[in-house]
Design a protein around this motif. Structure first.
Motif, PDB file in Angstrom:
ATOM      1  N   LYS A   1       0.830  -1.213   0.000  1.00  0.00           N
ATOM      2  CA  LYS A   1       0.000   0.000   0.000  1.00  0.00           C
ATOM      3  C   LYS A   1       0.857   1.253   0.000  1.00  0.00           C
ATOM      4  O   LYS A   1       0.601   2.204  -0.745  1.00  0.00           O
ATOM      5  CB  LYS A   1      -0.939   0.015   1.214  1.00  0.00           C
ATOM      6  CG  LYS A   1      -2.094  -0.934   1.109  1.00  0.00           C
ATOM      7  CD  LYS A   1      -2.957  -0.889   2.370  1.00  0.00           C
ATOM      8  CE  LYS A   1      -4.045  -1.940   2.301  1.00  0.00           C
ATOM      9  NZ  LYS A   1      -4.882  -1.960   3.495  1.00  0.00           N
ATOM     10  N   GLN A   2       1.892   1.273   0.836  1.00  0.00           N
ATOM     11  CA  GLN A   2       2.744   2.454   0.916  1.00  0.00           C
ATOM     12  C   GLN A   2       3.567   2.633  -0.366  1.00  0.00           C
ATOM     13  O   GLN A   2       3.742   3.754  -0.845  1.00  0.00           O
ATOM     14  CB  GLN A   2       3.653   2.411   2.140  1.00  0.00           C
ATOM     15  CG  GLN A   2       4.331   3.746   2.370  1.00  0.00           C
ATOM     16  CD  GLN A   2       4.817   3.928   3.784  1.00  0.00           C
ATOM     17  OE1 GLN A   2       4.573   3.107   4.667  1.00  0.00           O
ATOM     18  NE2 GLN A   2       5.507   5.024   4.006  1.00  0.00           N
TER      19      GLN A   2
ATOM     20  N   ARG B   1       1.333   4.147  -2.887  1.00  0.00           N
ATOM     21  CA  ARG B   1       1.073   5.556  -2.561  1.00  0.00           C
ATOM     22  C   ARG B   1       2.301   6.422  -2.879  1.00  0.00           C
ATOM     23  O   ARG B   1       2.179   7.484  -3.491  1.00  0.00           O
ATOM     24  CB  ARG B   1       0.691   5.657  -1.088  1.00  0.00           C
ATOM     25  CG  ARG B   1       0.152   6.995  -0.648  1.00  0.00           C
ATOM     26  CD  ARG B   1      -0.443   7.001   0.764  1.00  0.00           C
ATOM     27  NE  ARG B   1       0.343   6.295   1.767  1.00  0.00           N
ATOM     28  CZ  ARG B   1       0.018   5.115   2.302  1.00  0.00           C
ATOM     29  NH1 ARG B   1      -1.073   4.489   1.929  1.00  0.00           N
ATOM     30  NH2 ARG B   1       0.776   4.552   3.219  1.00  0.00           N
TER      31      ARG B   1
END
Length: 193
Positions: free
Chosen positions: A60-61, A64
């Protein structure tokens, strides 16, 4: 020119290896473990769904922080990547045995044998060849003669594993080791390969 590699982590605590500063194979580590490498990455090659190979928080990071980063996997990992907010347009769904050209390098997934769908990777760059195989019962049918880099994970030595099994069974303890040989390579199998 050789293939440079950086083993970020290997084993049940997490797996992540970087090749030539731009290819991440497996992402089973906290994001902070990638702090020195994530900005240079061009692609993340993923193998299977176990948390020590795909850390959802880290994925997820990465998605992002690096919204154009490519993620390559076989079809079984697409739902997990979508769940991690990776854009569908950044997911390359690759088929076992086919070669894919990313200009700076080529990759090909290899079928492996674990308790969940799994693949290894062949990577070709700068006239060099690398193979990555982890969490597999065997390497039958896989050939990698005269490769420049072999990244083959072994989880146990056969005699030592049998000793642990015998000890636990004799003590009436739970013995997860009974399934280890059906899911992972021994040091002897890796060395023979």
């Amino acid at each position: 020119m050789s293939i440079n590699y950086n083993i970020i982590s290997t084993g049940s605590q997490g797996n992540a290896v970087v090749l030539n500063d731009n290819i991440l194979i497996d992402c089973g580590v906290p994001f902070k473990a990638l702090k020195d490498v994530y900005k240079q990455l061009q692609i993340v090659l993923l193998t299977h769904e176990h948390g020590d190979h795909i850390n959802k928080t880290t994925i997820k990071q990465l998605a992002r922080e690096r919204p154009t980063l490519r993620f390559a996997c076989c079809d079984w990992l697409v739902p997990i990547l979508l769940e991690c907010n990776v854009s569908e347009r950044n997911i390359d769904v690759l088929e076992i045995g086919k070669l894919y050209d990313y200009r700076a390098f080529k990759v090909s997934p290899i079928k492996l044998y674990h308790n969940v769908p799994n693949c290894g990777w062949r990577v070709f760059m700068n006239g060099k060849k690398a193979i990555y195989c982890t969490d597999t019962e065997h390497l039958d049918g896989i050939s990698a003669k005269e490769y420049d880099l072999y990244m083959i994970e072994a989880n146990y030595e056969a005699d030592e594993l049998q000793e642990r099994i015998n000890k636990k069974l004799a003590a009436g303890e739970y013995c997860y080791e009974l399934n280890v040989a059906n899911r992972h390579l021994s040091k002897e199998q890796a060395d023979e390969f």
